[in-house]
Every structure is written in C-alpha cells, then in structure tokens.
Write a protein that holds these residues in place. Structure first.
Motif, PDB file in Angstrom:
ATOM      1  N   ASN A 109     -14.301  30.709 -14.305  1.00 60.89           N
ATOM      2  CA  ASN A 109     -15.756  30.778 -14.437  1.00 60.89           C
ATOM      3  C   ASN A 109     -16.332  31.483 -13.222  1.00 60.89           C
ATOM      4  N   TYR A 110     -17.251  32.404 -13.447  1.00 55.39           N
ATOM      5  CA  TYR A 110     -17.809  33.165 -12.337  1.00 55.39           C
ATOM      6  C   TYR A 110     -18.599  32.275 -11.379  1.00 55.39           C
ATOM      7  N   THR A 111     -19.184  31.205 -11.895  1.00 58.26           N
ATOM      8  CA  THR A 111     -19.943  30.313 -11.011  1.00 58.26           C
ATOM      9  C   THR A 111     -19.034  29.613 -10.001  1.00 58.26           C
ATOM     10  N   ASP A 112     -17.730  29.546 -10.287  1.00 56.42           N
ATOM     11  CA  ASP A 112     -16.785  28.929  -9.350  1.00 56.42           C
ATOM     12  C   ASP A 112     -16.384  29.861  -8.213  1.00 56.42           C
ATOM     13  N   ILE A 113     -16.643  31.162  -8.357  1.00 58.13           N
ATOM     14  CA  ILE A 113     -16.196  32.102  -7.329  1.00 58.13           C
ATOM     15  C   ILE A 113     -17.306  32.948  -6.750  1.00 58.13           C
ATOM     16  N   ASN A 114     -18.536  32.834  -7.246  1.00 57.86           N
ATOM     17  CA  ASN A 114     -19.572  33.731  -6.730  1.00 57.86           C
ATOM     18  C   ASN A 114     -19.825  33.458  -5.260  1.00 57.86           C
ATOM     19  N   LEU A 115     -20.245  34.484  -4.563  1.00 57.64           N
ATOM     20  CA  LEU A 115     -20.352  34.428  -3.115  1.00 57.64           C
ATOM     21  C   LEU A 115     -21.743  34.020  -2.653  1.00 57.64           C
ATOM     22  N   LEU A 116     -22.766  34.619  -3.220  1.00 59.18           N
ATOM     23  CA  LEU A 116     -24.120  34.443  -2.707  1.00 59.18           C
ATOM     24  C   LEU A 116     -24.933  33.379  -3.435  1.00 59.18           C
ATOM     25  N   ASN A 117     -24.486  32.950  -4.613  1.00 58.57           N
ATOM     26  CA  ASN A 117     -25.239  31.998  -5.436  1.00 58.57           C
ATOM     27  C   ASN A 117     -26.676  32.464  -5.678  1.00 58.57           C
ATOM     28  N   VAL A 118     -26.833  33.749  -5.889  1.00 61.14           N
ATOM     29  CA  VAL A 118     -28.143  34.339  -6.147  1.00 61.14           C
ATOM     30  C   VAL A 118     -28.118  34.899  -7.562  1.00 61.14           C
ATOM     31  N   SER A 119     -29.122  34.588  -8.328  1.00 61.51           N
ATOM     32  CA  SER A 119     -29.146  35.045  -9.718  1.00 61.51           C
ATOM     33  C   SER A 119     -29.951  36.327  -9.880  1.00 61.51           C
ATOM     34  N   LEU A 120     -30.072  37.122  -8.834  1.00 59.29           N
ATOM     35  CA  LEU A 120     -30.800  38.384  -8.931  1.00 59.29           C
ATOM     36  C   LEU A 120     -30.002  39.470  -9.633  1.00 59.29           C
ATOM     37  N   PHE A 121     -28.696  39.297  -9.675  1.00 55.98           N
ATOM     38  CA  PHE A 121     -27.818  40.326 -10.205  1.00 55.98           C
ATOM     39  C   PHE A 121     -27.161  39.837 -11.478  1.00 55.98           C
ATOM     40  N   PRO A 122     -27.003  40.713 -12.473  1.00 51.58           N
ATOM     41  CA  PRO A 122     -26.318  40.292 -13.695  1.00 51.58           C
ATOM     42  C   PRO A 122     -24.832  40.083 -13.423  1.00 51.58           C
ATOM     43  N   ASN A 123     -24.332  38.922 -13.768  1.00 52.01           N
ATOM     44  CA  ASN A 123     -22.940  38.568 -13.534  1.00 52.01           C
ATOM     45  C   ASN A 123     -22.291  38.146 -14.843  1.00 52.01           C
ATOM     46  N   PRO A 124     -20.992  38.384 -14.979  1.00 48.74           N
ATOM     47  CA  PRO A 124     -20.303  37.924 -16.186  1.00 48.74           C
ATOM     48  C   PRO A 124     -20.145  36.409 -16.139  1.00 48.74           C
ATOM     49  N   PRO A 125     -20.095  35.757 -17.291  1.00 50.64           N
ATOM     50  CA  PRO A 125     -19.892  34.299 -17.282  1.00 50.64           C
ATOM     51  C   PRO A 125     -18.488  33.917 -16.810  1.00 50.64           C
ATOM     52  N   THR A 126     -17.492  34.739 -17.140  1.00 51.80           N
ATOM     53  CA  THR A 126     -16.119  34.467 -16.722  1.00 51.80           C
ATOM     54  C   THR A 126     -15.447  35.763 -16.285  1.00 51.80           C
ATOM     55  N   LEU A 127     -14.404  35.617 -15.485  1.00 46.52           N
ATOM     56  CA  LEU A 127     -13.525  36.731 -15.148  1.00 46.52           C
ATOM     57  C   LEU A 127     -12.162  36.424 -15.760  1.00 46.52           C
ATOM     58  N   THR A 128     -11.614  37.378 -16.498  1.00 50.49           N
ATOM     59  CA  THR A 128     -10.362  37.173 -17.221  1.00 50.49           C
ATOM     60  C   THR A 128      -9.343  38.223 -16.798  1.00 50.49           C
ATOM     61  N   GLY A 129      -8.163  37.756 -16.420  1.00 48.89           N
ATOM     62  CA  GLY A 129      -7.049  38.641 -16.116  1.00 48.89           C
ATOM     63  C   GLY A 129      -5.951  38.454 -17.149  1.00 48.89           C
ATOM     64  N   LYS A 130      -5.392  39.565 -17.641  1.00 47.53           N
ATOM     65  CA  LYS A 130      -4.313  39.501 -18.639  1.00 47.53           C
ATOM     66  C   LYS A 130      -3.172  40.405 -18.211  1.00 47.53           C
ATOM     67  N   ALA A 131      -1.979  39.964 -18.523  1.00 46.69           N
ATOM     68  CA  ALA A 131      -0.787  40.787 -18.302  1.00 46.69           C
ATOM     69  C   ALA A 131       0.199  40.514 -19.424  1.00 46.69           C
ATOM     70  N   THR A 132       0.866  41.574 -19.873  1.00 49.29           N
ATOM     71  CA  THR A 132       1.829  41.453 -20.955  1.00 49.29           C
ATOM     72  C   THR A 132       3.162  42.052 -20.503  1.00 49.29           C
ATOM     73  N   LEU A 133       4.226  41.280 -20.675  1.00 46.53           N
ATOM     74  CA  LEU A 133       5.588  41.733 -20.359  1.00 46.53           C
ATOM     75  C   LEU A 133       6.519  41.308 -21.497  1.00 46.53           C
ATOM     76  N   VAL A 134       7.663  41.957 -21.555  1.00 49.53           N
ATOM     77  CA  VAL A 134       8.654  41.677 -22.598  1.00 49.53           C
ATOM     78  C   VAL A 134       9.642  40.642 -22.055  1.00 49.53           C
ATOM     79  N   LYS A 135       9.927  39.646 -22.890  1.00 49.06           N
ATOM     80  CA  LYS A 135      10.875  38.564 -22.520  1.00 49.06           C
ATOM     81  C   LYS A 135      12.264  39.151 -22.326  1.00 49.06           C
ATOM     82  N   GLU A 136      12.894  38.802 -21.220  1.00 47.26           N
ATOM     83  CA  GLU A 136      14.229  39.280 -20.917  1.00 47.26           C
ATOM     84  C   GLU A 136      15.291  38.410 -21.570  1.00 47.26           C
ATOM     85  N   GLY A 137      16.473  38.937 -21.637  1.00 46.65           N
ATOM     86  CA  GLY A 137      17.593  38.181 -22.175  1.00 46.65           C
ATOM     87  C   GLY A 137      18.514  39.053 -22.959  1.00 46.65           C
ATOM     88  N   PRO A 138      19.667  38.517 -23.340  1.00 46.98           N
ATOM     89  CA  PRO A 138      20.602  39.316 -24.141  1.00 46.98           C
ATOM     90  C   PRO A 138      20.039  39.542 -25.538  1.00 46.98           C
TER      91      PRO A 138
END
Length: 139
Positions: A109-138
């Motif tokens: 949630n962006y409210t958990d990481i915002n720095l200034l706690n100022v609502s003057l700037f439009p901010n996203p509600p959440t920040l999402t990181g995604k990564a995709t990899l292929v499962k290893e194995g024989p």
C-alpha cells in the motif's frame, strides 16, 4: 551639467515576486522528492518479486524459501515485522512441474511507504512488483 535620471521606485516588487514564485518552487521540489521516493520503493518492490521468483524457480524450492527471499529484500527496503506490511503471492504453486512459468507478485500500500504524507500530489493506491521465471528441474 547632466541631469540625473531617476528610475521609478520599485520597492517591494521583489517581495511580491518571491511570494508568487517560492510556493511554486517548493511545490515542484516536494513533488520531485515524493516521486523520487516512490520510484525508489517501486524498484525495491520489483527486486523483492524477482528474488522471490528466483527462489521459487529452483529445483526443490519450498513456500518458506521464496517467502523468506521476498521478506529478506523487503527488510532491506525498510519493510519488516512479524506481520509484513506487504502481500506476496506466487502463481502457480511452488510445487509446479519443471518448465512452468512462476509469477511472483509483491504488493505494498502506498500509504505505508509515502515519505511526505502530503496529499497534494496524485499517488497510486498500491505499488506492485511482478517477476516471472521458469521452474527449473529435469525435463
């Protein structure tokens, strides 16, 4: 003899110009600081998702291993605790067959990481990181 040319009095003009200019300058400055902080945290969240996907893609990986990898990176980013202030998911499960694409998603949630706690700037509600990899194995 030459006449001295007097300029009209301009006292107070600099104060008025500063009163108009400085609030705009500070708004721009604080906006750059806030968005720079958001991009820094977004990069950290994406790195956590990538590390989780790397841990889950290894042969013999467990749920605890990829969750610990995500938690380790997020701790380095300043987000830790017994109940993490972020959501981590892996799709499909870590026990999938080799060759399957695993996607790790970390949401904060962006409210958990915002720095200034100022609502003057439009901010996203959440920040999402995604990564995709292929499962290893024989195969």
């Amino acid at each position: 003899m030459q006449k001295l040319i007097r300029r009209p009095a301009r006292r107070g003009l600099a104060v008025i110009e500063a009163a108009i200019f400085f609030p705009l300058l500070f708004l721009l400055l604080f906006g750059m600081i806030e968005y720079g902080w958001a991009f820094l945290k977004f990069q950290c969240i994406t790195n956590a998702a990538r590390e989780g996907a790397r841990a889950a893609a290894l042969q013999g990986a467990t749920d605890a291993s990829w969750q610990a990898a995500v938690a380790s990176v997020m701790t380095g980013c300043g987000k830790s605790g017994t109940t993490p202030p972020f959501t981590r998911t892996l799709s499909p499960a870590v026990s999938s067959a080799p060759g399957t694409q695993l996607t790790c998603t970390v949401v904060v949630n962006y409210t958990d990481i915002n720095l200034l706690n100022v609502s003057l700037f439009p901010n996203p509600p959440t920040l999402t990181g995604k990564a995709t990899l292929v499962k290893e194995g024989p195969l």
